[in-house]
Enzyme design. Structure first.
Site: not given
Ligand code: NAP
Length: 387
Positions: A115, A120, A149, A182, A232, A255
């Protein structure tokens, strides 16, 4: 005792993922996983997964097995979407080279869903990683499900394709699998991601989301994307698209932020009723180093109930938070740029939460948003000036 356990990741309306495992393949899972972590050989996790899933299958059925099919949901346009995706958005201070390494590792581990977004600014690195994994024979292009997106500054119909063309050029791909709106918020076109006036106020644009959607439909017709969807969106935004006269394609997915502190129960029910997949982002409670994140929220992975359930299953809180979404019929995104955690997060297909676990996790809902939505619900935003 029956030696076969059947896992149905099956919700009421038929999102279905079935894997068949023997009792003793549970211990083999651990043994094989240990072997994988020791050898870290390319694509070993694919084979581990296929090995486990094919255990009770006849050879001719196994021939058709691949992770894309096994761990996927069928979208309303017929395409498959893997239920676990690698997120790639990171705090701006993280060097972009990290995402290239993470995507390569993830593909080796078995992830087939990646994704990203124009926003980004990492699509060159992701493209390089995908091409390297194609070049070394780990995957073919058709094995990968890639999402990008369109950002709000490109919502004018003539710009929707421009944004996608830019992403494709950076990626070196001829198509993406999924193209999402997005945010349901149009912004003044230009270089700045969040255009502001001299008083610091956000400058919106007067584009009807339905016009943007029609331009998305054209991108699908041109073969530049296999599927189109949104991100969103609340129910009202979705209805706006669904009720559009002459709608050609429904969004395949929405998403949104979703985790045990924000279970999105009502939106999930609505999406299921319309055959729209809900995809969970921030499934682990996101990264507090990100600029837009509300730092006052509690840390999900420290939640005592989540930790107790994880301890009971001999799993990590992150694995339980991901498995929670899969069992509810959601697709889950998870970002990690750490080799060990990329692997850990993929180990969610070989255990099952009980109905009681699911109820306890559902009970953690506090309607907490790590990503504030005031922007989407901004009173100045012209989308809401409907006659
Ligand atoms: P997330 O996946 O909930 O959390 C990422 C965080 O968790 C990072 O700090 C990562 O650190 C840590 N982490 C990963 N695996 C772990 C584990 N097993 N144990 C402990 N900590 C862990 O948050 P997110 O990046 O915000 O969301 C995921 C994806 O969704 C994004 O990367 C993006 O592609 C998408 N997204 C979309 C939108 C939108 O508006 N559509 C908004 C936000 C996000 P490390 O990297 O150091 O492991």
């Amino acid at each position: 005792m029956d030696s076969t356990r059947r896992f149905h990741f099956c919700s009421s309306d038929g999102f279905k993922l079935t894997s068949v495992m023997t009792q003793w393949s549970f211990s083999l899972t651990a043994a094989f996983g240990f072997l994988v972590s020791l050898t870290k050989s390319s694509c070993t996790q694919d084979r581990a997964l296929q090995f486990l899933i094919s255990f009770n299958k006849k050879p001719e059925e196994c021939k058709e097995m691949n992770p894309m099919k096994v761990c996927s949901v069928r979208l309303n346009d017929g395409h498959l979407m893997p239920m676990l995706g690698l997120g790639t958005s990171a705090p701006s201070k993280v060097p972009k080279s990290k995402v290239e390494e993470a995507v390569k590792t993830a593909i080796d581990v078995g992830y087939r869903h990646i994704d990203s977004a124009y926003l980004y600014q990492n699509e060159e690195e992701i493209g390089r990683a995908i091409w390297k994994k194609i070049a070394d024979g780990t995957v073919k292009r058709e094995d990968i499900f890639y999402t990008t997106k369109v950002w709000g500054t490109f919502f004018r119909p003539e710009l929707v394709r421009t944004s996608l063309d830019t992403s494709l050029r950076k990626l070196g791909l001829s198509y993406v699998n999924l193209y999402l709106i997005h945010f349901p918020v149009a912004l003044k076109p230009g270089e700045e991601f969040i255009p502001k006036d001299k008083d610091g106020e956000v400058i919106f644009d007067t584009v009807d989301l339905c016009a943007t959607w029609e331009a998305m439909e054209k991108c699908k017709d041109l073969g530049l994307t296999k599927s189109i969807g949104v991100s969103n969106f609340n129910r009202r935004h979705l209805e706006r698209i669904l009720n559009k006269p002459g709608l050609k394609y429904k969004p395949v997915c929405n998403q949104v932020e979703c985790h045990p502190y924000l279970n999105q129960r009502k939106l999930l029910e609505f999406c299921k009723s319309k055959d729209i997949i809900l995809t969970a982002y921030a499934a682990l409670g996101t990264d507090f180093r990100k600029e837009w994140v509300n730092k006052n929220c509690p840390v999900l992975l420290k939640d005592p109930v989540l930790n107790a359930i994880a301890a009971k299953h001999g799993r990590t809180p992150a694995q339980v938070a991901l498995r929670f979404q899969l069992q509810r019929g959601l697709v889950a995104l998870v970002k990690s740029f750490n080799e060990k955690r990329i692997w850990e997060n993929y180990q969610v297909f070989d255990f099952q939460l009980t109905p009681e676990d699911m109820e306890s996790l559902d009970g953690l809902n506090k309607n907490i948003r790590y990503f504030p939505d005031e922007f989407v619900n901004h009173p100045d935003y012209p989308f809401f000036d409907e006659n």
